[in-house]
Scaffold this motif. Structure first.
Motif, PDB file in Angstrom:
ATOM      1  N   VAL A  43      -7.933 115.499  53.361  1.00 33.92           N
ATOM      2  CA  VAL A  43      -8.377 114.503  54.331  1.00 33.92           C
ATOM      3  C   VAL A  43      -9.767 114.886  54.820  1.00 33.92           C
ATOM      4  O   VAL A  43      -9.962 115.950  55.392  1.00 33.92           O
ATOM      5  N   VAL A  44     -10.726 113.994  54.567  1.00 33.51           N
ATOM      6  CA  VAL A  44     -12.107 114.211  54.990  1.00 33.51           C
ATOM      7  C   VAL A  44     -12.453 113.083  55.941  1.00 33.51           C
ATOM      8  O   VAL A  44     -12.995 112.058  55.547  1.00 33.51           O
ATOM      9  N   ALA A  45     -12.091 113.251  57.188  1.00 37.28           N
ATOM     10  CA  ALA A  45     -12.337 112.246  58.220  1.00 37.28           C
ATOM     11  C   ALA A  45     -12.247 112.944  59.568  1.00 37.28           C
ATOM     12  O   ALA A  45     -11.775 114.078  59.658  1.00 37.28           O
ATOM     13  N   PRO A  85     -12.537 103.734  53.208  1.00 47.77           N
ATOM     14  CA  PRO A  85     -13.916 103.270  53.398  1.00 47.77           C
ATOM     15  C   PRO A  85     -14.919 104.282  52.845  1.00 47.77           C
ATOM     16  O   PRO A  85     -14.799 105.481  53.060  1.00 47.77           O
ATOM     17  N   GLY A  86     -15.872 103.803  52.099  1.00 45.93           N
ATOM     18  CA  GLY A  86     -16.897 104.678  51.539  1.00 45.93           C
ATOM     19  C   GLY A  86     -16.571 105.260  50.181  1.00 45.93           C
ATOM     20  O   GLY A  86     -17.412 105.877  49.548  1.00 45.93           O
ATOM     21  N   ALA A  87     -15.351 105.069  49.701  1.00 43.65           N
ATOM     22  CA  ALA A  87     -14.959 105.659  48.417  1.00 43.65           C
ATOM     23  C   ALA A  87     -15.741 105.075  47.247  1.00 43.65           C
ATOM     24  O   ALA A  87     -15.896 105.724  46.227  1.00 43.65           O
ATOM     25  N   ALA A 121      -6.532 112.232  61.764  1.00 50.92           N
ATOM     26  CA  ALA A 121      -5.148 112.462  62.184  1.00 50.92           C
ATOM     27  C   ALA A 121      -4.191 111.540  61.439  1.00 50.92           C
ATOM     28  O   ALA A 121      -3.145 111.978  60.950  1.00 50.92           O
ATOM     29  N   LEU A 122      -4.551 110.267  61.322  1.00 49.89           N
ATOM     30  CA  LEU A 122      -3.684 109.321  60.628  1.00 49.89           C
ATOM     31  C   LEU A 122      -3.598 109.618  59.136  1.00 49.89           C
ATOM     32  O   LEU A 122      -2.538 109.466  58.533  1.00 49.89           O
ATOM     33  N   GLY A 123      -4.700 110.059  58.538  1.00 47.35           N
ATOM     34  CA  GLY A 123      -4.670 110.448  57.134  1.00 47.35           C
ATOM     35  C   GLY A 123      -3.738 111.619  56.896  1.00 47.35           C
ATOM     36  O   GLY A 123      -2.966 111.645  55.934  1.00 47.35           O
ATOM     37  N   ALA A 124      -3.795 112.611  57.775  1.00 43.96           N
ATOM     38  CA  ALA A 124      -2.906 113.770  57.656  1.00 43.96           C
ATOM     39  C   ALA A 124      -1.449 113.358  57.849  1.00 43.96           C
ATOM     40  O   ALA A 124      -0.561 113.819  57.124  1.00 43.96           O
ATOM     41  N   LEU A 125      -1.191 112.485  58.800  1.00 44.74           N
ATOM     42  CA  LEU A 125       0.175 112.028  59.041  1.00 44.74           C
ATOM     43  C   LEU A 125       0.705 111.223  57.855  1.00 44.74           C
ATOM     44  O   LEU A 125       1.874 111.345  57.487  1.00 44.74           O
ATOM     45  N   VAL A 145      -1.256 118.931  52.824  1.00 49.63           N
ATOM     46  CA  VAL A 145      -2.522 118.397  53.319  1.00 49.63           C
ATOM     47  C   VAL A 145      -3.537 119.517  53.522  1.00 49.63           C
ATOM     48  O   VAL A 145      -3.228 120.548  54.118  1.00 49.63           O
ATOM     49  N   LEU A 146      -4.748 119.283  53.032  1.00 42.17           N
ATOM     50  CA  LEU A 146      -5.889 120.130  53.331  1.00 42.17           C
ATOM     51  C   LEU A 146      -6.798 119.317  54.237  1.00 42.17           C
ATOM     52  O   LEU A 146      -7.279 118.256  53.837  1.00 42.17           O
ATOM     53  N   VAL A 147      -6.967 119.777  55.464  1.00 45.78           N
ATOM     54  CA  VAL A 147      -7.757 119.022  56.445  1.00 45.78           C
ATOM     55  C   VAL A 147      -8.951 119.843  56.869  1.00 45.78           C
ATOM     56  O   VAL A 147      -8.837 121.006  57.146  1.00 45.78           O
TER      57      VAL A 147
END
Length: 73
Positions: A50-52, A10-12, A58-62, A71-73
């Motif tokens: 992951v930018v959220a 979303p937002g991309a 959490a789900l993006g990282a998983l 992953v860079l969070v």
């Protein structure tokens, strides 16, 4: 020169993101995938940033970890 950035989720497709990329001269390196599921792009990724926040973060990282992508969070 080989760096490519794929924005997904979303937002991309936000027009401001396109304007910012153009303003700093990287618009040719950035692709926007608002309709694509981020997990679909992970198989081609060398790194996931992951930018959220909250559950989305959490789900993006998983998702990235499940694809074997650092992953860079």
């Amino acid at each position: 020169p080989e760096l490519r950035v794929a924005l997904a989720g979303p937002g991309a497709d936000d027009e401001e993101l396109r304007l910012h990329a153009a303003a700093v001269g990287v618009n040719r390196l950035v692709s926007h995938h608002g309709d694509a599921a981020p997990a679909d792009l992970l198989e081609q990724a060398d790194l996931a940033w992951v930018v959220a926040d909250g559950d989305d973060g959490a789900l993006g990282a998983l998702d990235a970890q499940a694809a074997g992508v650092p992953v860079l969070v």
